[in-house]
Design an enzyme around this catalytic site. Sequence first.
Site, PDB file in Angstrom:
ATOM      1  N   LYS A 124       6.501  33.676   9.894  1.00  0.00           N
ATOM      2  CA  LYS A 124       6.865  33.047   8.700  1.00  0.00           C
ATOM      3  C   LYS A 124       7.052  33.557   7.087  1.00  0.00           C
ATOM      4  O   LYS A 124       7.996  33.111   6.261  1.00  0.00           O
ATOM      5  CB  LYS A 124       5.684  31.730   8.041  1.00  0.00           C
ATOM      6  CG  LYS A 124       5.720  31.067   8.687  1.00  0.00           C
ATOM      7  CD  LYS A 124       3.735  29.973   8.388  1.00  0.00           C
ATOM      8  CE  LYS A 124       4.072  28.672   8.697  1.00  0.00           C
ATOM      9  NZ  LYS A 124       3.326  28.806  10.303  1.00  0.00           N
TER      10      LYS A 124
ATOM     11  N   SER B  78       3.015  32.763  13.872  1.00  0.00           N
ATOM     12  CA  SER B  78       2.888  31.991  12.582  1.00  0.00           C
ATOM     13  C   SER B  78       3.626  32.962  11.652  1.00  0.00           C
ATOM     14  O   SER B  78       3.665  32.813  10.679  1.00  0.00           O
ATOM     15  CB  SER B  78       2.208  31.338  12.101  1.00  0.00           C
ATOM     16  OG  SER B  78       1.651  30.217  12.706  1.00  0.00           O
TER      17      SER B  78
ATOM     18  N   SER C 195      -1.099  28.588   6.040  1.00  0.00           N
ATOM     19  CA  SER C 195       0.368  28.331   7.633  1.00  0.00           C
ATOM     20  C   SER C 195       0.585  27.003   7.853  1.00  0.00           C
ATOM     21  O   SER C 195       0.013  26.891   8.960  1.00  0.00           O
ATOM     22  CB  SER C 195      -1.032  28.905   8.774  1.00  0.00           C
ATOM     23  OG  SER C 195       0.239  29.382   9.293  1.00  0.00           O
TER      24      SER C 195
END
Length: 481
Positions: free
Chosen positions: A120, A117, A313
Amino acid sequence: MLGRRRRVLPVALAAALALVLVAAVVLVVRPGPVADWLGGGNPPATAEAVPEPTPVAVLPGADPNAPLPSTEGVRAALAPLVGVPELGSRVNLAVADVATGQPVFSWGEDVPTVPASVTKLVTAVTVLAARGPAYRITTRAVAGPNPGEVVLVGGGDPTLAVDAKGFYPGAARLDDLAGQVTAALGGTAPTRVLVDTSLYAGPVHEPGWDDDIPTGGYGASITALMTDGARRDPVEARKAAAAGQHGAVRVAKPDVVAGQAFARLLGLPADAVAAGTAPVAGPTAAAGTPGSELGSVESLPMVRLVDIMISDSDNVVAEALARQVALARGQPASFTGAAAAMDTVAAELGLPAQEMALADGSGLSRTNRISPSLLTDLIALAGNGSHPELAAVFGGLPVAGWSGTLADRYGATATTTGAGAVRAKTGTLTRVHAIAGLVSTADGRLLTFAVLTDDVPPDGLVAARRALDRIAATLAACGCR
């Protein structure tokens, strides 16, 4: 292995950087939900207004005059922590000074690594560059080819709600759109809803996703029309999220479910919904003619969508924002098109795009690769003042021991020095653990760091997180001169 390279940001940018980051860091306060930071939503009416508590500062301001840690000092502090078995056999790390961009310590800094993640951060910076912080995503309704037909055109807003009970506070709502449509139709009764999701192309699941991602609560089918990030029950999902659980059951066909909800608002049954394509109306088309607009609603501004994506997230929001990069750069709004567009925008920003290979915008794909040094370059760029719109990336970064995905971390004795001094995005897949962000040293020097590891034992999640937190906490406690 990617070629080694380092750049030093011009010293003249240091003062501007300090101002940007002081604004981004000092003004992080608690309480207050991310969705209410910048306005744009109508809070539910209450019988009696409750005054907001006085915000309490979370992070100290950066001191641009604080001494820079030495490479030798940082190496002595971190080297024993990088090689621990909890982080597995592949650990890559970069630490740099934010004010100057000067590398401070590296360990495989240019090695492409599965980022999870942490991806991102790239999605956030590229969409802010491509669309701008104030951009809003529009959901439209237009007249269909036959009288009474309404075409609901998906514009890619993943936060769209059905009504006031939606998951994302302040989101655009279908009941508002239905009211506009009813008014626009006048005496014509709606007969059918056509759902147009042609804005997106390609598969709804990225081929590199693990098999359980579409059904595991953290991913979904990525369609141009959906409500509540494809959550089946937004009310229950909000309750769970308030308790720290962001997984939720997702519907298999978000576009169809959204179309059926819109039909109900227009007084039509679920079987009055079908797939379709909006007719193209000419520039002088009269109201009510096929393709003419019957109404529209707009999403939260991009800066707030980025906040949501990073602080929670949110994978579905991430994929939607990646497609906005594709649309802004004339690429197909697909996984492949979004990845290509993010690569293009990264290169436009002067980032070493050759040091990343993306397959999605959320980091759920195991085929993603990003080097730690690209991440530290990206974070420094977002704060150097040359692109003020990129500073919005800092707003949603979780604060260690305080908010987002770091709220429950940095409480152990070995990591408490990082609480309130570390702001970072985390990444987790089975065997993959990462963290990248900002840390204030004991002297007040602001550093950017990225640690990525993609060969952790399958059952090593808790131990790996603690090991990553020890690295960041050690930087926070370290003068390292």
